[in-house]
Design an enzyme around this catalytic site. Structure first.
Site: not given
Length: 496
Positions: A278, A352
Protein backbone atom coordinates in the site's frame (compact mmCIF):
# COMPACT_ATOMS: atom_id res chain seq x y z
CA UNK A 1 -21.82 6.33 33.45
CA UNK A 2 -24.83 4.98 35.32
CA UNK A 3 -28.27 5.13 33.74
CA UNK A 4 -31.26 5.25 36.09
CA UNK A 5 -34.94 5.33 35.16
CA UNK A 6 -37.43 7.13 37.41
CA UNK A 7 -41.07 8.18 37.18
CA UNK A 8 -40.58 10.95 39.76
CA UNK A 9 -42.00 14.39 39.09
CA UNK A 10 -39.21 16.59 37.66
CA UNK A 11 -40.40 19.52 39.77
CA UNK A 12 -39.63 17.67 43.00
CA UNK A 13 -36.55 15.68 41.94
CA UNK A 14 -33.31 16.64 43.66
CA UNK A 15 -30.59 16.74 41.01
CA UNK A 16 -27.61 18.82 39.98
CA UNK A 17 -29.10 19.59 36.56
CA UNK A 18 -32.59 19.19 35.16
CA UNK A 19 -32.69 19.00 31.35
CA UNK A 20 -35.77 20.45 29.66
CA UNK A 21 -36.59 20.56 25.93
CA UNK A 22 -37.67 23.79 24.24
CA UNK A 23 -39.18 23.84 20.76
CA UNK A 24 -38.30 26.30 18.03
CA UNK A 25 -40.13 29.57 18.56
CA UNK A 26 -39.48 29.15 22.29
CA UNK A 27 -42.35 26.68 22.65
CA UNK A 28 -42.66 24.57 25.79
CA UNK A 29 -44.10 21.06 25.77
CA UNK A 30 -46.42 19.71 28.46
CA UNK A 31 -43.59 18.67 30.80
CA UNK A 32 -41.72 21.93 30.32
CA UNK A 33 -44.90 23.93 30.96
CA UNK A 34 -45.48 22.09 34.24
CA UNK A 35 -41.91 22.80 35.31
CA UNK A 36 -42.25 26.44 34.25
CA UNK A 37 -45.46 26.81 36.21
CA UNK A 38 -43.86 25.33 39.33
CA UNK A 39 -40.93 27.74 38.86
CA UNK A 40 -43.21 30.80 38.71
CA UNK A 41 -42.57 31.27 34.98
CA UNK A 42 -38.78 31.39 35.26
CA UNK A 43 -38.29 29.32 32.09
CA UNK A 44 -40.62 31.36 29.91
CA UNK A 45 -39.15 34.58 31.30
CA UNK A 46 -35.65 33.46 30.30
CA UNK A 47 -36.89 32.53 26.83
CA UNK A 48 -38.53 35.91 26.36
CA UNK A 49 -35.12 37.52 26.81
CA UNK A 50 -34.16 35.85 23.52
CA UNK A 51 -31.16 33.84 24.68
CA UNK A 52 -32.49 30.58 23.19
CA UNK A 53 -34.47 30.25 19.96
CA UNK A 54 -35.14 26.54 20.43
CA UNK A 55 -33.26 25.35 17.35
CA UNK A 56 -31.98 21.78 17.45
CA UNK A 57 -28.91 21.48 19.67
CA UNK A 58 -28.98 24.96 21.22
CA UNK A 59 -28.51 25.06 25.00
CA UNK A 60 -29.08 27.61 27.76
CA UNK A 61 -28.16 27.08 31.41
CA UNK A 62 -30.32 28.63 34.14
CA UNK A 63 -29.15 28.89 37.75
CA UNK A 64 -31.18 29.21 40.94
CA UNK A 65 -34.56 28.50 39.36
CA UNK A 66 -37.19 29.05 42.07
CA UNK A 67 -39.29 26.28 43.63
CA UNK A 68 -37.34 23.43 42.01
CA UNK A 69 -35.16 20.88 43.77
CA UNK A 70 -32.72 21.00 40.84
CA UNK A 71 -29.63 23.15 41.35
CA UNK A 72 -29.77 24.33 37.74
CA UNK A 73 -31.90 23.85 34.63
CA UNK A 74 -30.45 23.15 31.19
CA UNK A 75 -32.73 24.18 28.34
CA UNK A 76 -32.08 22.27 25.12
CA UNK A 77 -33.39 23.29 21.71
CA UNK A 78 -35.62 20.63 20.14
CA UNK A 79 -36.40 22.26 16.80
CA UNK A 80 -39.71 22.70 15.02
CA UNK A 81 -42.88 21.16 16.36
CA UNK A 82 -43.49 17.66 15.01
CA UNK A 83 -41.47 14.50 14.61
CA UNK A 84 -37.70 14.67 14.78
CA UNK A 85 -35.40 12.62 12.57
CA UNK A 86 -32.91 10.22 14.15
CA UNK A 87 -30.15 12.63 13.20
CA UNK A 88 -31.85 15.59 14.89
CA UNK A 89 -32.59 13.57 18.02
CA UNK A 90 -28.97 12.44 18.21
CA UNK A 91 -27.87 16.05 17.82
CA UNK A 92 -30.08 17.01 20.77
CA UNK A 93 -28.62 14.17 22.87
CA UNK A 94 -25.04 15.07 21.91
CA UNK A 95 -25.60 18.75 22.70
CA UNK A 96 -27.09 17.77 26.05
CA UNK A 97 -24.09 15.67 27.01
CA UNK A 98 -21.68 18.30 25.70
CA UNK A 99 -23.23 20.89 28.00
CA UNK A 100 -23.53 18.57 31.00
CA UNK A 101 -19.95 17.31 30.97
CA UNK A 102 -18.66 20.84 31.48
CA UNK A 103 -20.74 21.38 34.62
CA UNK A 104 -19.86 20.57 38.19
CA UNK A 105 -22.76 18.28 39.03
CA UNK A 106 -22.32 14.53 39.39
CA UNK A 107 -25.81 13.75 38.11
CA UNK A 108 -28.47 15.06 35.75
CA UNK A 109 -32.11 14.28 35.05
CA UNK A 110 -33.53 14.36 31.52
CA UNK A 111 -37.13 15.15 30.56
CA UNK A 112 -36.78 14.43 26.85
CA UNK A 113 -39.27 11.57 26.73
CA UNK A 114 -42.11 13.62 25.28
CA UNK A 115 -40.14 14.49 22.14
CA UNK A 116 -41.47 12.63 19.12
CA UNK A 117 -39.03 10.85 16.82
CA UNK A 118 -40.18 9.66 13.42
CA UNK A 119 -40.78 5.91 13.31
CA UNK A 120 -39.81 5.36 16.96
CA UNK A 121 -41.93 4.36 19.92
CA UNK A 122 -40.97 4.87 23.57
CA UNK A 123 -38.48 2.01 23.48
CA UNK A 124 -36.91 3.08 20.20
CA UNK A 125 -36.35 6.73 21.01
CA UNK A 126 -35.16 5.96 24.55
CA UNK A 127 -32.59 3.50 23.28
CA UNK A 128 -31.36 5.97 20.67
CA UNK A 129 -31.06 8.65 23.35
CA UNK A 130 -29.31 6.36 25.83
CA UNK A 131 -26.88 4.95 23.26
CA UNK A 132 -25.92 8.43 22.08
CA UNK A 133 -25.35 9.68 25.63
CA UNK A 134 -23.38 6.63 26.75
CA UNK A 135 -21.27 6.41 23.60
CA UNK A 136 -20.33 10.08 24.03
CA UNK A 137 -18.52 9.18 27.26
CA UNK A 138 -16.00 6.98 25.40
CA UNK A 139 -12.34 8.00 25.56
CA UNK A 140 -9.18 6.16 24.54
CA UNK A 141 -6.13 7.54 26.31
CA UNK A 142 -4.39 4.31 27.31
CA UNK A 143 -1.10 5.42 25.80
CA UNK A 144 -1.20 9.07 26.88
CA UNK A 145 1.26 10.08 29.59
CA UNK A 146 -1.32 12.49 30.96
CA UNK A 147 -4.73 10.90 31.29
CA UNK A 148 -7.92 12.84 30.78
CA UNK A 149 -9.56 13.98 33.99
CA UNK A 150 -12.22 11.60 35.27
CA UNK A 151 -15.65 12.92 34.28
CA UNK A 152 -17.56 14.60 37.08
CA UNK A 153 -20.88 13.43 35.65
CA UNK A 154 -21.52 9.93 37.01
CA UNK A 155 -25.26 9.36 36.71
CA UNK A 156 -28.02 10.20 34.25
CA UNK A 157 -31.66 9.86 35.28
CA UNK A 158 -34.18 9.26 32.50
CA UNK A 159 -37.53 10.62 33.67
CA UNK A 160 -40.72 9.07 32.33
CA UNK A 161 -44.33 8.40 33.29
CA UNK A 162 -45.21 5.21 35.14
CA UNK A 163 -47.09 3.80 32.16
CA UNK A 164 -43.96 3.76 30.01
CA UNK A 165 -41.39 2.97 32.69
CA UNK A 166 -40.98 -0.72 31.82
CA UNK A 167 -40.22 0.09 28.17
CA UNK A 168 -37.80 2.86 29.14
CA UNK A 169 -35.98 0.50 31.52
CA UNK A 170 -35.76 -2.18 28.83
CA UNK A 171 -34.40 0.34 26.33
CA UNK A 172 -31.83 1.65 28.81
CA UNK A 173 -30.68 -1.89 29.60
CA UNK A 174 -30.28 -2.76 25.92
CA UNK A 175 -28.49 0.52 25.23
CA UNK A 176 -26.00 -0.11 28.03
CA UNK A 177 -25.17 -3.59 26.70
CA UNK A 178 -24.79 -2.33 23.13
CA UNK A 179 -22.55 0.57 24.12
CA UNK A 180 -20.44 -1.76 26.26
CA UNK A 181 -19.99 -3.91 23.17
CA UNK A 182 -19.15 -0.88 21.07
CA UNK A 183 -16.57 0.23 23.63
CA UNK A 184 -14.83 -3.15 23.44
CA UNK A 185 -14.84 -2.96 19.64
CA UNK A 186 -13.46 0.58 19.71
CA UNK A 187 -10.77 -0.30 22.24
CA UNK A 188 -9.55 -3.22 20.13
CA UNK A 189 -9.65 -1.19 16.93
CA UNK A 190 -7.72 1.69 18.47
CA UNK A 191 -4.93 -0.50 19.82
CA UNK A 192 -1.62 -0.18 17.95
CA UNK A 193 -0.73 -3.13 15.71
CA UNK A 194 2.38 -3.98 17.73
CA UNK A 195 0.03 -4.84 20.61
CA UNK A 196 -3.04 -6.07 18.74
CA UNK A 197 -2.32 -9.20 16.72
CA UNK A 198 -3.98 -12.59 16.19
CA UNK A 199 -2.72 -14.12 19.44
CA UNK A 200 -3.76 -11.07 21.47
CA UNK A 201 -7.25 -11.19 19.97
CA UNK A 202 -7.41 -14.84 21.01
CA UNK A 203 -6.51 -13.74 24.54
CA UNK A 204 -9.30 -11.13 24.44
CA UNK A 205 -11.80 -13.81 23.47
CA UNK A 206 -10.61 -16.09 26.26
CA UNK A 207 -10.87 -13.24 28.76
CA UNK A 208 -14.48 -12.70 27.70
CA UNK A 209 -15.16 -16.41 28.25
CA UNK A 210 -13.73 -16.18 31.77
CA UNK A 211 -16.18 -13.40 32.57
CA UNK A 212 -19.19 -15.22 31.09
CA UNK A 213 -19.43 -18.96 31.61
CA UNK A 214 -22.05 -19.22 28.84
CA UNK A 215 -19.31 -18.56 26.27
CA UNK A 216 -16.91 -21.22 25.02
CA UNK A 217 -13.81 -20.31 23.04
CA UNK A 218 -11.63 -22.50 20.83
CA UNK A 219 -8.51 -21.17 19.12
CA UNK A 220 -7.28 -22.93 15.97
CA UNK A 221 -3.55 -22.43 15.45
CA UNK A 222 -1.46 -22.64 12.30
CA UNK A 223 -1.06 -26.41 12.57
CA UNK A 224 -4.81 -26.94 12.80
CA UNK A 225 -5.45 -24.57 9.88
CA UNK A 226 -3.06 -26.64 7.76
CA UNK A 227 -4.83 -29.85 8.76
CA UNK A 228 -8.13 -28.31 7.68
CA UNK A 229 -6.67 -27.35 4.30
CA UNK A 230 -7.12 -23.60 4.73
CA UNK A 231 -4.62 -22.70 2.03
CA UNK A 232 -6.17 -19.30 1.27
CA UNK A 233 -6.15 -18.24 4.93
CA UNK A 234 -2.57 -19.40 5.45
CA UNK A 235 -1.35 -17.64 2.30
CA UNK A 236 -2.19 -14.27 3.84
CA UNK A 237 -0.25 -14.95 7.03
CA UNK A 238 2.89 -16.50 5.56
CA UNK A 239 4.72 -13.19 5.15
CA UNK A 240 4.38 -12.24 8.81
CA UNK A 241 6.12 -13.33 11.98
CA UNK A 242 2.72 -13.20 13.67
CA UNK A 243 1.00 -16.60 13.44
CA UNK A 244 -2.61 -16.71 12.22
CA UNK A 245 -5.51 -17.74 14.40
CA UNK A 246 -9.10 -18.77 13.74
CA UNK A 247 -10.95 -17.94 16.94
CA UNK A 248 -14.24 -19.78 17.48
CA UNK A 249 -16.80 -18.30 19.90
CA UNK A 250 -19.75 -20.48 20.89
CA UNK A 251 -22.72 -19.07 22.82
CA UNK A 252 -25.58 -21.45 23.54
CA UNK A 253 -28.43 -19.39 24.97
CA UNK A 254 -31.16 -21.15 23.00
CA UNK A 255 -32.33 -24.74 22.79
CA UNK A 256 -29.66 -27.41 22.29
CA UNK A 257 -31.07 -28.56 18.96
CA UNK A 258 -31.58 -25.02 17.65
CA UNK A 259 -29.42 -24.07 14.67
CA UNK A 260 -27.09 -21.16 15.42
CA UNK A 261 -26.52 -17.89 13.65
CA UNK A 262 -22.88 -17.46 12.66
CA UNK A 263 -21.00 -14.14 12.61
CA UNK A 264 -17.71 -14.18 10.70
CA UNK A 265 -15.29 -11.30 11.27
CA UNK A 266 -12.29 -10.29 9.18
CA UNK A 267 -9.37 -9.84 11.57
CA UNK A 268 -6.38 -8.53 9.62
CA UNK A 269 -4.56 -6.91 12.53
CA UNK A 270 -2.33 -4.93 10.18
CA UNK A 271 -2.62 -4.75 6.42
CA UNK A 272 0.49 -3.48 4.69
CA UNK A 273 -0.84 -4.87 1.42
CA UNK A 274 1.88 -7.50 1.38
CA UNK A 275 4.03 -7.62 -1.76
CA UNK A 276 1.34 -5.45 -3.41
CA UNK A 277 2.39 -2.79 -0.92
CA UNK A 278 0.00 0.00 0.00
CA UNK A 279 1.04 3.67 -0.25
CA UNK A 280 2.73 4.95 2.89
CA UNK A 281 0.28 7.79 3.45
CA UNK A 282 -2.43 6.68 5.84
CA UNK A 283 -1.03 3.17 6.20
CA UNK A 284 -1.21 3.55 9.99
CA UNK A 285 -4.99 3.27 9.68
CA UNK A 286 -4.62 -0.28 8.41
CA UNK A 287 -4.58 -1.32 12.06
CA UNK A 288 -8.37 -0.95 11.68
CA UNK A 289 -8.49 -3.82 9.19
CA UNK A 290 -9.44 -6.09 12.07
CA UNK A 291 -12.59 -4.14 12.93
CA UNK A 292 -14.80 -6.88 11.49
CA UNK A 293 -13.43 -9.32 14.05
CA UNK A 294 -13.56 -6.64 16.75
CA UNK A 295 -17.23 -5.96 15.98
CA UNK A 296 -18.03 -9.66 16.36
CA UNK A 297 -16.32 -9.66 19.77
CA UNK A 298 -18.21 -6.50 20.71
CA UNK A 299 -21.50 -8.03 19.61
CA UNK A 300 -20.78 -11.09 21.73
CA UNK A 301 -20.08 -8.78 24.67
CA UNK A 302 -23.56 -7.27 24.23
CA UNK A 303 -25.13 -10.68 23.59
CA UNK A 304 -23.64 -12.09 26.79
CA UNK A 305 -24.71 -9.12 28.88
CA UNK A 306 -28.26 -9.43 27.56
CA UNK A 307 -28.24 -13.24 27.91
CA UNK A 308 -30.37 -13.61 24.80
CA UNK A 309 -32.19 -16.94 24.27
CA UNK A 310 -30.42 -17.72 21.01
CA UNK A 311 -27.46 -19.79 19.76
CA UNK A 312 -24.67 -17.82 18.12
CA UNK A 313 -21.25 -18.81 16.81
CA UNK A 314 -18.51 -16.29 16.09
CA UNK A 315 -15.56 -16.94 13.77
CA UNK A 316 -12.68 -14.47 13.89
CA UNK A 317 -10.31 -14.97 10.96
CA UNK A 318 -7.15 -13.29 12.22
CA UNK A 319 -3.83 -12.75 10.45
CA UNK A 320 -1.30 -10.05 9.64
CA UNK A 321 -0.54 -9.18 6.01
CA UNK A 322 3.14 -8.30 5.64
CA UNK A 323 5.79 -8.37 2.87
CA UNK A 324 8.81 -10.62 3.31
CA UNK A 325 10.86 -13.23 1.48
CA UNK A 326 8.23 -15.78 2.45
CA UNK A 327 5.20 -13.69 1.57
CA UNK A 328 2.63 -14.61 -1.04
CA UNK A 329 3.44 -13.24 -4.52
CA UNK A 330 1.08 -11.92 -7.19
CA UNK A 331 0.49 -14.89 -9.47
CA UNK A 332 0.57 -17.52 -6.71
CA UNK A 333 -2.23 -20.09 -6.77
CA UNK A 334 -3.60 -21.50 -3.52
CA UNK A 335 -6.18 -24.15 -2.68
CA UNK A 336 -8.93 -23.12 -0.28
CA UNK A 337 -10.58 -25.33 2.32
CA UNK A 338 -13.49 -25.80 -0.10
CA UNK A 339 -11.13 -27.28 -2.68
CA UNK A 340 -11.54 -24.33 -5.02
CA UNK A 341 -8.33 -22.79 -6.30
CA UNK A 342 -7.55 -19.07 -6.26
CA UNK A 343 -5.04 -17.13 -8.32
CA UNK A 344 -3.77 -14.27 -6.16
CA UNK A 345 -3.37 -11.35 -8.54
CA UNK A 346 -3.13 -8.78 -5.76
CA UNK A 347 -1.89 -9.59 -2.27
CA UNK A 348 -3.73 -6.53 -0.96
CA UNK A 349 -7.03 -8.30 -1.60
CA UNK A 350 -6.30 -10.53 1.37
CA UNK A 351 -9.42 -10.15 3.51
CA UNK A 352 -11.49 -12.28 1.18
CA UNK A 353 -8.85 -15.02 1.39
CA UNK A 354 -9.11 -15.43 5.16
CA UNK A 355 -12.88 -15.06 5.00
CA UNK A 356 -13.45 -17.66 2.29
CA UNK A 357 -11.94 -20.42 4.42
CA UNK A 358 -13.82 -19.21 7.50
CA UNK A 359 -17.06 -19.30 5.49
CA UNK A 360 -16.35 -22.89 4.49
CA UNK A 361 -15.60 -23.74 8.13
CA UNK A 362 -18.99 -22.25 9.11
CA UNK A 363 -20.79 -25.07 7.27
CA UNK A 364 -20.07 -27.50 10.10
CA UNK A 365 -22.39 -25.58 12.42
CA UNK A 366 -25.40 -26.08 10.11
CA UNK A 367 -26.30 -22.42 10.57
CA UNK A 368 -29.67 -20.73 10.21
CA UNK A 369 -27.76 -17.90 8.57
CA UNK A 370 -24.23 -16.53 8.28
CA UNK A 371 -23.24 -12.85 8.27
CA UNK A 372 -19.67 -11.88 7.54
CA UNK A 373 -18.39 -8.47 8.59
CA UNK A 374 -15.31 -7.00 6.96
CA UNK A 375 -13.46 -3.79 6.19
CA UNK A 376 -13.17 -5.27 2.74
CA UNK A 377 -12.99 -2.64 -0.01
CA UNK A 378 -12.07 0.99 -0.47
CA UNK A 379 -14.61 0.92 -3.29
CA UNK A 380 -17.36 0.73 -0.68
CA UNK A 381 -16.21 4.07 0.76
CA UNK A 382 -16.37 5.55 -2.74
CA UNK A 383 -19.87 4.17 -3.26
CA UNK A 384 -21.49 4.81 0.13
CA UNK A 385 -19.17 7.11 2.05
CA UNK A 386 -19.18 6.78 5.82
CA UNK A 387 -22.92 6.76 6.45
CA UNK A 388 -23.96 3.22 5.52
CA UNK A 389 -22.32 -0.18 5.43
CA UNK A 390 -22.51 -2.08 2.14
CA UNK A 391 -24.78 -5.13 2.17
CA UNK A 392 -24.99 -8.05 -0.24
CA UNK A 393 -26.06 -11.65 0.06
CA UNK A 394 -27.79 -14.69 -1.41
CA UNK A 395 -31.11 -14.61 0.46
CA UNK A 396 -33.72 -11.86 0.14
CA UNK A 397 -35.30 -12.50 3.55
CA UNK A 398 -31.94 -12.32 5.32
CA UNK A 399 -31.04 -9.12 3.47
CA UNK A 400 -34.36 -7.60 4.51
CA UNK A 401 -33.80 -8.60 8.14
CA UNK A 402 -30.34 -7.03 8.20
CA UNK A 403 -31.61 -3.83 6.58
CA UNK A 404 -34.45 -3.60 9.10
CA UNK A 405 -32.05 -4.18 12.00
CA UNK A 406 -29.87 -1.35 10.71
CA UNK A 407 -32.84 1.02 10.51
CA UNK A 408 -34.06 0.13 14.00
CA UNK A 409 -30.56 0.51 15.44
CA UNK A 410 -29.82 3.75 13.54
CA UNK A 411 -26.78 1.90 12.17
CA UNK A 412 -27.78 1.67 8.56
CA UNK A 413 -26.73 -0.60 5.72
CA UNK A 414 -27.51 -0.29 2.02
CA UNK A 415 -27.95 -3.18 -0.40
CA UNK A 416 -25.82 -3.43 -3.51
CA UNK A 417 -26.59 -5.88 -6.34
CA UNK A 418 -24.97 -9.27 -6.68
CA UNK A 419 -25.92 -10.01 -10.27
CA UNK A 420 -24.53 -13.13 -11.89
CA UNK A 421 -22.87 -11.03 -14.60
CA UNK A 422 -20.40 -9.63 -12.07
CA UNK A 423 -19.03 -13.13 -11.42
CA UNK A 424 -17.33 -13.13 -14.83
CA UNK A 425 -14.88 -10.48 -13.64
CA UNK A 426 -13.29 -13.09 -11.36
CA UNK A 427 -12.40 -15.46 -14.21
CA UNK A 428 -8.82 -16.74 -14.21
CA UNK A 429 -7.06 -18.64 -17.03
CA UNK A 430 -5.06 -20.64 -14.47
CA UNK A 431 -7.30 -21.26 -11.44
CA UNK A 432 -10.97 -21.56 -10.53
CA UNK A 433 -11.03 -17.84 -9.84
CA UNK A 434 -8.89 -14.76 -9.31
CA UNK A 435 -8.94 -12.88 -6.03
CA UNK A 436 -9.75 -9.55 -7.72
CA UNK A 437 -12.15 -8.59 -10.48
CA UNK A 438 -10.57 -5.50 -11.97
CA UNK A 439 -11.23 -1.82 -11.27
CA UNK A 440 -15.00 -1.82 -11.79
CA UNK A 441 -17.56 -2.62 -9.05
CA UNK A 442 -14.86 -3.61 -6.58
CA UNK A 443 -17.21 -3.95 -3.61
CA UNK A 444 -19.56 -6.17 -5.57
CA UNK A 445 -16.89 -8.43 -7.08
CA UNK A 446 -15.37 -8.91 -3.61
CA UNK A 447 -18.78 -10.11 -2.42
CA UNK A 448 -19.08 -12.28 -5.56
CA UNK A 449 -15.83 -13.95 -4.54
CA UNK A 450 -17.17 -14.68 -1.05
CA UNK A 451 -20.48 -15.93 -2.42
CA UNK A 452 -18.68 -18.88 -4.01
CA UNK A 453 -17.90 -20.16 -0.52
CA UNK A 454 -21.35 -19.53 0.97
CA UNK A 455 -23.60 -21.58 -1.29
CA UNK A 456 -24.77 -24.04 1.37
CA UNK A 457 -26.56 -21.61 3.70
CA UNK A 458 -28.29 -18.24 3.85
CA UNK A 459 -25.53 -15.62 3.78
CA UNK A 460 -25.11 -11.86 4.02
CA UNK A 461 -21.96 -9.78 3.69
CA UNK A 462 -21.42 -6.42 5.41
CA UNK A 463 -18.63 -4.27 3.99
CA UNK A 464 -17.82 -1.85 6.81
CA UNK A 465 -14.79 -0.17 5.24
CA UNK A 466 -16.51 3.21 5.43
CA UNK A 467 -18.24 2.85 8.79
CA UNK A 468 -15.77 1.04 11.08
CA UNK A 469 -13.52 4.01 11.78
CA UNK A 470 -13.14 7.75 11.29
CA UNK A 471 -10.04 8.87 9.39
CA UNK A 472 -7.79 11.74 10.46
CA UNK A 473 -8.49 14.74 12.67
CA UNK A 474 -9.42 14.93 16.33
CA UNK A 475 -12.25 12.43 15.90
CA UNK A 476 -9.97 9.76 14.40
CA UNK A 477 -10.67 6.32 15.77
CA UNK A 478 -12.84 3.22 15.69
CA UNK A 479 -16.61 3.84 15.75
CA UNK A 480 -17.90 0.58 17.20
CA UNK A 481 -20.12 -0.01 14.18
CA UNK A 482 -21.85 -2.27 13.23
CA UNK A 483 -22.32 -3.61 16.79
CA UNK A 484 -25.74 -1.87 17.11
CA UNK A 485 -26.96 -3.40 13.83
CA UNK A 486 -25.70 -6.89 14.67
CA UNK A 487 -27.09 -6.81 18.20
CA UNK A 488 -30.45 -5.61 16.89
CA UNK A 489 -30.45 -8.46 14.37
CA UNK A 490 -29.94 -10.96 17.21
CA UNK A 491 -32.54 -9.22 19.40
CA UNK A 492 -35.05 -9.55 16.56
CA UNK A 493 -34.23 -13.23 16.05
CA UNK A 494 -34.58 -13.99 19.78
CA UNK A 495 -37.90 -12.18 20.23
CA UNK A 496 -40.77 -14.50 21.27
Amino acid sequence: MQLVVKSTSPQTLKTATLVVAVGEGRKLGATAKAIDQAADGALSAALKRGDLAGKVGQTLLLHAVPNLKAERVLLVGAGKEGELSDRQFRKIAAATYGALKGLGGSDAALTLGELQVKGRDTYGKTRLLAETLLDATYAFDRFKSEKASAPVLKKLVLLCDKAGQAEVERAASHAQAIVDGMALTRDLGNLPPNLCHPTSLASEAKALAKTYDTLKVEVLDEKKLKELGMGAFLAVAQGSDQPPRLIVLDYQGGKKDEQPFVLVGKGITFDSGGISLKPGSGMDEMKYDMCGAASVLGTFRALLELALPINVVGLLACAENMPSGGATRPGDIVTSMSGQTVEILNTDAEGRLVLCDALTYAERFKPQAVIDIATLTGACITALGTQASGLMGNDDDLIRQVLEAGEHAADRAWQLPLFEEYQEQLDSPFADMANIGGPKAGTITAACFLSRFAKNYHWAHLDIAGTAWISGGKEKGATGRPVPLLTQFLLDRSAP
